[in-house]
Design an enzyme around this catalytic site. Structure first.
Site, PDB file in Angstrom:
ATOM      1  N   ASN A  10       0.874  -1.168   0.000  1.00 32.22           N
ATOM      2  CA  ASN A  10       0.000   0.000   0.000  1.00 32.22           C
ATOM      3  C   ASN A  10       0.913   1.220   0.000  1.00 32.22           C
ATOM      4  O   ASN A  10       1.452   1.602   1.031  1.00 32.22           O
ATOM      5  CB  ASN A  10      -0.906  -0.021   1.238  1.00 32.22           C
ATOM      6  CG  ASN A  10      -1.841   1.177   1.301  1.00 32.22           C
ATOM      7  OD1 ASN A  10      -1.759   2.086   0.480  1.00 32.22           O
ATOM      8  ND2 ASN A  10      -2.708   1.195   2.289  1.00 32.22           N
ATOM      9  N   ARG A  90      -2.677  -2.029  -3.270  1.00 27.06           N
ATOM     10  CA  ARG A  90      -3.870  -1.221  -3.027  1.00 27.06           C
ATOM     11  C   ARG A  90      -3.718   0.083  -3.808  1.00 27.06           C
ATOM     12  O   ARG A  90      -2.772   0.830  -3.623  1.00 27.06           O
ATOM     13  CB  ARG A  90      -4.002  -0.903  -1.544  1.00 27.06           C
ATOM     14  CG  ARG A  90      -5.221  -0.026  -1.240  1.00 27.06           C
ATOM     15  CD  ARG A  90      -4.994   0.877  -0.066  1.00 27.06           C
ATOM     16  NE  ARG A  90      -6.129   1.778   0.139  1.00 27.06           N
ATOM     17  CZ  ARG A  90      -6.018   2.958   0.757  1.00 27.06           C
ATOM     18  NH1 ARG A  90      -4.867   3.367   1.220  1.00 27.06           N
ATOM     19  NH2 ARG A  90      -7.080   3.718   0.896  1.00 27.06           N
ATOM     20  N   HIS A 179     -12.703   3.423   0.596  1.00 28.35           N
ATOM     21  CA  HIS A 179     -12.793   2.357   1.618  1.00 28.35           C
ATOM     22  C   HIS A 179     -13.519   1.121   1.084  1.00 28.35           C
ATOM     23  O   HIS A 179     -14.080   0.343   1.848  1.00 28.35           O
ATOM     24  CB  HIS A 179     -13.522   2.841   2.890  1.00 28.35           C
ATOM     25  CG  HIS A 179     -12.791   3.882   3.658  1.00 28.35           C
ATOM     26  ND1 HIS A 179     -13.429   4.951   4.249  1.00 28.35           N
ATOM     27  CD2 HIS A 179     -11.473   4.031   3.948  1.00 28.35           C
ATOM     28  CE1 HIS A 179     -12.544   5.709   4.862  1.00 28.35           C
ATOM     29  NE2 HIS A 179     -11.341   5.174   4.682  1.00 28.35           N
ATOM     30  N   ARG A 240     -10.278  16.034   8.237  1.00 29.52           N
ATOM     31  CA  ARG A 240     -11.087  16.475   7.093  1.00 29.52           C
ATOM     32  C   ARG A 240     -12.438  16.982   7.563  1.00 29.52           C
ATOM     33  O   ARG A 240     -13.031  16.439   8.491  1.00 29.52           O
ATOM     34  CB  ARG A 240     -11.288  15.320   6.110  1.00 29.52           C
ATOM     35  CG  ARG A 240     -10.024  14.836   5.445  1.00 29.52           C
ATOM     36  CD  ARG A 240     -10.327  13.713   4.465  1.00 29.52           C
ATOM     37  NE  ARG A 240      -9.118  13.020   4.038  1.00 29.52           N
ATOM     38  CZ  ARG A 240      -9.008  11.706   3.938  1.00 29.52           C
ATOM     39  NH1 ARG A 240     -10.042  10.926   4.219  1.00 29.52           N
ATOM     40  NH2 ARG A 240      -7.878  11.160   3.550  1.00 29.52           N
ATOM     41  N   GLU A 385      -8.382  -5.347   5.154  1.00 25.48           N
ATOM     42  CA  GLU A 385      -8.273  -4.985   3.742  1.00 25.48           C
ATOM     43  C   GLU A 385      -7.147  -5.747   3.045  1.00 25.48           C
ATOM     44  O   GLU A 385      -7.251  -6.088   1.863  1.00 25.48           O
ATOM     45  CB  GLU A 385      -8.067  -3.473   3.621  1.00 25.48           C
ATOM     46  CG  GLU A 385      -9.294  -2.681   4.089  1.00 25.48           C
ATOM     47  CD  GLU A 385      -9.026  -1.201   4.249  1.00 25.48           C
ATOM     48  OE1 GLU A 385      -9.233  -0.481   3.260  1.00 25.48           O
ATOM     49  OE2 GLU A 385      -8.622  -0.770   5.339  1.00 25.48           O
TER      50      GLU A 385
END
Length: 397
Positions: A10, A90, A179, A240, A385
């Site tokens: 990733n 990923r 996601h 965020r 994941e």
């Protein structure tokens, strides 16, 4: 297949996470992280057989390239040189081009780079990781698993913005969602826990971490999700803002703010950090709240209220509801945040089992609330994941 180990990579703009995953069991045989790339503080750390090792990355060479070449040495040292069957990457953004996992060739790599406009921090870094991995492991097949792919089943009414259609046809501006691998994984695990076929299940998946999103899953497919064209949309997050009136951007720029200042603030100085004035970490928010910090209390209330609002609105696209699923670092571990969200859902009939909620933390899954009104439950499922990336890579072999 005698060997089922996949190296999962990733690659972020200044980091590189990696793991060797058993694609049958989902167990991580090795996990590691390279971080602060591009700075003098660059380092790599990894965990193997219960032992953690850390080392500095002092090199004039590209740090991503160095980290993967170092990985080659470590893979041999750990004894996995002849056991790896694939490398799975990923990739954050697949646009509308990629609706599932693909084997990487030069045309796929070029398309990932072409999508850099949609994910300028992530896709170029992902492409860098792929190039380095191809050089390091030239014999191994390489696969790309996209964060956006699971959401490509959204109907047009869910992904279309209320904007001039030229903005979609010319620039691809629409809701993409992120996601995806996490929402995919926990929905499949929830179906197993309920002893049902996932294609007959409807869930609201709630991934809460430093980045956070909600996904409506009807008959196993994503039909709506809270993140949008970018991961800035939807829920308030660690730093965020989540959804806000776009007129605020014009207002601030008229006040003399530059475009960079505006988006630096919305992406990196908002959310938990901005509202509390204290920290982006949920654990720090809860601790400060216990000590009477008003900003932390407000951040907690805004966050949990917005999550509950999204959950309530995501009943609309579903035929029925089997479960609300909490996952992600906050969703899996934060008892007060889950409790507050459930208390905000009292009109939907959810009654928290406080003991079960306290037990379902730190890697444990379980049912934490029930609603007789909806004939549904709320559950906690730790996400994995990396397992999805490893599984889907091996499936394509």
């Amino acid at each position: 297949m005698s060997n089922s180990f996949v190296l999962v990579i990733n690659s972020g703009s200044s980091s590189l996470k990696f793991a060797i995953i058993d694609s049958v069991t989902g167990d991580a045989m090795v996990s590691g992280l390279g971080e602060c790339f591009g700075t003098p503080q660059a380092s790599m750390s990894w965990k193997f057989e219960g032992n953690k090792t850390e080392e500095a990355v002092n090199t004039s060479e590209n740090h991503h390239q160095y980290a993967i070449s170092r990985l080659v040495d470590l893979v041999e040292q750990w004894g996995y040189n002849d056991k790896l069957v694939a490398v799975g990457h990923r990739i954050v953004h697949g646009g509308e081009k990629f609706t599932s996992t693909v084997r990487i060739d030069q045309s796929v790599l070029a398309e990932i780079e072409n999508l850099a406009d949609l994910a300028p921090l992530h896709n170029p870094a992902g492409a860098t990781g792929i190039r380095a991995a191809i050089t390091a492991f030239p014999v191994l097949p390489q696969f790309a698993v996209f964060d956006t792919a699971f959401h490509q089943t959204m109907p047009k009414k869910a992904f279309t913005g209320g904007i001039a259609k030229e903005l979609y046809t010319e620039y691809g501006i629409r809701r993409y969602g992120f996601h995806g691998t996490s929402h995919y994984y926990v929905s499949r695990e929830a179906a197993k826990m309920l002893s049902k076929d996932v294609n007959e299940c409807s869930f609201i998946s709630v991934h809460l971490g430093n980045g956070a999103s909600v996904c409506a899953i009807n008959n196993g497919n994503s039909v709506d999700t809270s993140m949008g064209f970018t991961p800035l949309a939807g829920l308030m997050m660690g730093t965020r803002s989540g959804d806000l009136d776009p007129g605020i951007i014009e207002f601030l720029m008229k006040k003399g703010w530059s475009q960079e200042q505006v988006f630096e603030t919305l992406n990196k100085k908002s959310g938990f950090l901005g509202v509390s004035g204290l920290t982006s970490d949920a654990r720090g928010i809860l601790e400060a709240m216990e000590n009477g910090h008003e900003g932390a209390k407000l951040a907690f209330e805004v966050f949990t209220y917005r999550v509950a609002k999204f959950i309530g609105s995501y009943l609309i696209p579903l035929d029925h509801l089997d479960a609300i699923i909490f996952t992600g670092g906050i969703g899996e571990n934060s008892l007060p945040i889950r409790s507050e969200i459930l208390s905000n859902l009292k009109l939907l009939g959810f009654i928290e089992d406080k003991t079960a909620n306290a037990d379902a933390r730190f890697g444990a899954s379980g049912t934490i609330a029930t609603s007789e009104l909806l004939n549904a439950v709320a559950m906690v499922i730790p996400t994995n994941e990396e397992f999805v990336i490893a599984q889907q890579s091996v499936e394509l072999l």
